[in-house]
Write a protein that holds these residues in place. Structure first.
Motif, PDB file in Angstrom:
ATOM      1  N   GLN A 118       0.758  -1.053   0.115  1.00 39.16           N
ATOM      2  CA  GLN A 118      -0.084  -0.012  -0.058  1.00 39.16           C
ATOM      3  C   GLN A 118       0.973   1.322  -0.226  1.00 39.16           C
ATOM      4  N   GLU A 119       1.775   1.387   0.595  1.00 37.15           N
ATOM      5  CA  GLU A 119       2.957   2.358   0.976  1.00 37.15           C
ATOM      6  C   GLU A 119       3.395   2.635  -0.746  1.00 37.15           C
ATOM      7  N   ALA A 120       3.920   1.651  -1.459  1.00 40.83           N
ATOM      8  CA  ALA A 120       4.383   1.836  -2.760  1.00 40.83           C
ATOM      9  C   ALA A 120       3.480   2.400  -3.498  1.00 40.83           C
ATOM     10  N   GLU A 121       2.086   1.665  -3.391  1.00 38.84           N
ATOM     11  CA  GLU A 121       1.086   2.076  -4.140  1.00 38.84           C
ATOM     12  C   GLU A 121       0.821   3.565  -4.222  1.00 38.84           C
ATOM     13  N   GLU A 122       0.615   3.818  -2.843  1.00 38.67           N
ATOM     14  CA  GLU A 122       0.150   5.393  -2.591  1.00 38.67           C
ATOM     15  C   GLU A 122       1.121   6.349  -3.199  1.00 38.67           C
ATOM     16  N   THR A 123       2.402   5.878  -2.941  1.00 40.40           N
ATOM     17  CA  THR A 123       3.552   6.884  -3.447  1.00 40.40           C
ATOM     18  C   THR A 123       3.394   6.982  -4.918  1.00 40.40           C
ATOM     19  N   GLU A 124       3.249   5.931  -5.729  1.00 40.39           N
ATOM     20  CA  GLU A 124       3.049   6.000  -7.278  1.00 40.39           C
ATOM     21  C   GLU A 124       1.746   6.576  -7.646  1.00 40.39           C
ATOM     22  N   LEU A 125       0.520   6.399  -7.051  1.00 40.81           N
ATOM     23  CA  LEU A 125      -0.508   7.244  -7.189  1.00 40.81           C
ATOM     24  C   LEU A 125      -0.335   8.547  -6.922  1.00 40.81           C
ATOM     25  N   ARG A 126       0.187   8.935  -6.074  1.00 38.81           N
ATOM     26  CA  ARG A 126       0.582  10.506  -5.873  1.00 38.81           C
ATOM     27  C   ARG A 126       1.604  10.993  -6.800  1.00 38.81           C
ATOM     28  N   ARG A 127       2.562  10.332  -7.270  1.00 41.68           N
ATOM     29  CA  ARG A 127       3.373  10.834  -8.498  1.00 41.68           C
ATOM     30  C   ARG A 127       2.848  10.872  -9.589  1.00 41.68           C
ATOM     31  N   GLN A 128       1.916   9.889 -10.081  1.00 43.44           N
ATOM     32  CA  GLN A 128       1.118   9.780 -11.305  1.00 43.44           C
ATOM     33  C   GLN A 128       0.029  10.543 -11.213  1.00 43.44           C
ATOM     34  N   LEU A 129      -0.554  10.912 -10.337  1.00 44.22           N
ATOM     35  CA  LEU A 129      -1.746  11.419 -10.285  1.00 44.22           C
ATOM     36  C   LEU A 129      -1.991  13.277  -9.544  1.00 44.22           C
ATOM     37  N   SER A 130      -0.551  13.513  -9.452  1.00 45.62           N
ATOM     38  CA  SER A 130      -0.191  14.776  -8.774  1.00 45.62           C
ATOM     39  C   SER A 130      -1.376  16.187  -9.245  1.00 45.62           C
ATOM     40  N   ASP A 131      -1.603  16.063 -10.306  1.00 46.66           N
ATOM     41  CA  ASP A 131      -2.723  17.030 -10.966  1.00 46.66           C
ATOM     42  C   ASP A 131      -4.191  17.079 -10.438  1.00 46.66           C
ATOM     43  N   LEU A 132      -4.400  15.935  -9.802  1.00 47.75           N
ATOM     44  CA  LEU A 132      -5.641  15.930  -8.904  1.00 47.75           C
ATOM     45  C   LEU A 132      -5.697  16.500  -7.673  1.00 47.75           C
ATOM     46  N   THR A 133      -6.793  17.385  -7.342  1.00 46.06           N
ATOM     47  CA  THR A 133      -6.845  17.792  -5.922  1.00 46.06           C
ATOM     48  C   THR A 133      -7.638  16.879  -5.028  1.00 46.06           C
ATOM     49  N   THR A 134      -7.479  17.047  -3.888  1.00 47.24           N
ATOM     50  CA  THR A 134      -8.279  16.538  -2.810  1.00 47.24           C
ATOM     51  C   THR A 134      -9.877  16.703  -3.240  1.00 47.24           C
ATOM     52  N   GLY A 135     -10.281  18.056  -3.720  1.00 44.28           N
ATOM     53  CA  GLY A 135     -11.829  17.970  -4.019  1.00 44.28           C
ATOM     54  C   GLY A 135     -12.144  17.023  -5.302  1.00 44.28           C
ATOM     55  N   ASP A 136     -11.227  17.029  -6.189  1.00 45.02           N
ATOM     56  CA  ASP A 136     -11.351  16.152  -7.383  1.00 45.02           C
ATOM     57  C   ASP A 136     -11.850  14.748  -6.656  1.00 45.02           C
ATOM     58  N   VAL A 137     -10.962  14.355  -5.984  1.00 48.95           N
ATOM     59  CA  VAL A 137     -10.915  13.015  -5.690  1.00 48.95           C
ATOM     60  C   VAL A 137     -12.206  12.807  -4.595  1.00 48.95           C
ATOM     61  N   THR A 138     -12.578  13.726  -4.076  1.00 48.50           N
ATOM     62  CA  THR A 138     -13.527  13.503  -3.028  1.00 48.50           C
ATOM     63  C   THR A 138     -15.099  13.724  -3.915  1.00 48.50           C
ATOM     64  N   THR A 139     -15.064  14.323  -4.723  1.00 43.25           N
ATOM     65  CA  THR A 139     -16.279  14.314  -5.835  1.00 43.25           C
ATOM     66  C   THR A 139     -16.356  12.804  -6.405  1.00 43.25           C
ATOM     67  N   LEU A 141     -15.122  10.039  -5.372  1.00 45.21           N
ATOM     68  CA  LEU A 141     -15.555   9.155  -4.254  1.00 45.21           C
ATOM     69  C   LEU A 141     -17.229   9.209  -4.280  1.00 45.21           C
ATOM     70  N   HIS A 142     -17.673  10.510  -4.193  1.00 46.74           N
ATOM     71  CA  HIS A 142     -19.186  10.617  -4.011  1.00 46.74           C
ATOM     72  C   HIS A 142     -20.066   9.949  -5.217  1.00 46.74           C
ATOM     73  N   VAL A 143     -19.374  10.291  -6.349  1.00 43.65           N
ATOM     74  CA  VAL A 143     -20.178   9.909  -7.557  1.00 43.65           C
ATOM     75  C   VAL A 143     -19.959   8.265  -7.532  1.00 43.65           C
ATOM     76  N   LEU A 144     -18.961   7.436  -7.107  1.00 39.43           N
ATOM     77  CA  LEU A 144     -18.889   6.374  -7.456  1.00 39.43           C
ATOM     78  C   LEU A 144     -19.741   5.548  -6.376  1.00 39.43           C
ATOM     79  N   ARG A 145     -19.859   6.196  -5.082  1.00 39.19           N
ATOM     80  CA  ARG A 145     -20.616   5.508  -3.960  1.00 39.19           C
ATOM     81  C   ARG A 145     -21.875   5.703  -4.336  1.00 39.19           C
ATOM     82  N   ARG A 146     -22.479   6.859  -4.888  1.00 37.23           N
ATOM     83  CA  ARG A 146     -23.957   6.997  -5.306  1.00 37.23           C
ATOM     84  C   ARG A 146     -24.143   6.124  -6.527  1.00 37.23           C
TER      85      ARG A 146
END
Length: 170
Positions: A118-139, A141-146
């Protein structure tokens, strides 16, 4: 202009929701392939990773509980647990609430393995998806959960498909 006024002036989200749904299946398959590639040499499969991730997140669970959390049938989850146990990553423990349905928990080796992955995956996700904001990800998650809630409800309440003969009394 307030949020309600903006929503009134926007086109309905239906076509965009279809586009989200269209992207989910290929995205899921791509993620599974990427996880499998990351697990090369560990002896683990993507399915075992999912079980271990859930145990790491939520603590010991029974196989039926894991199956519900993962949205899978009990039998394949039991096979995943059996394989993870053979690898020394999970083990059974007594269940104080039910004598015959044991709890599945991570072993210290399994806990270390999933934490490292998980630590390696999170590091890679942060590196590859650094253009996404916390708001982008929160939205997102909201849409996927709905969507998940709606489709779960539809799947549970839908009449059997005409080609499904399981309920046919003949």
């Amino acid at each position: 202009m307030g949020v309600d006024e903006r929503a009134k002036n926007e086109p309905p989200p239906g076509p965009l929701l279809y586009e989200v749904i269209r992207n989910l299946w290929p995205l899921h398959r791509t993620i599974v392939r990427a996880v499998e590639r990351e697990l090369t040499g560990t002896g683990m499969t993507a399915g075992q990773h999912a079980v271990m991730d859930e145990l790491h997140r939520a603590g010991p669970r029974t196989v039926p509980q894991l199956a519900r959390l993962l949205g899978l049938d009990r039998q394949p989850v039991q096979r995943l647990v059996n394989d993870a146990t053979t690898l020394g990553l999970t083990e059974t423990a007594p269940n104080p609430e039910h004598r015959r349905s044991h709890l599945i928990r991570l072993t210290p080796q399994g806990e270390a393995a999933i934490r490292s992955i998980q630590e390696a995956e999170e590091t890679e996700l942060r590196r590859q998806l650094s253009d996404l904001t916390t708001g982008d990800v929160t939205t997102t998650l909201h849409v996927l959960r709905r969507l998940g809630e709606e489709f779960k409800d539809l799947a549970q309440n839908a009449p059997p498909h005409p080609t499904d003969r399981r309920g046919d009394p003949r």
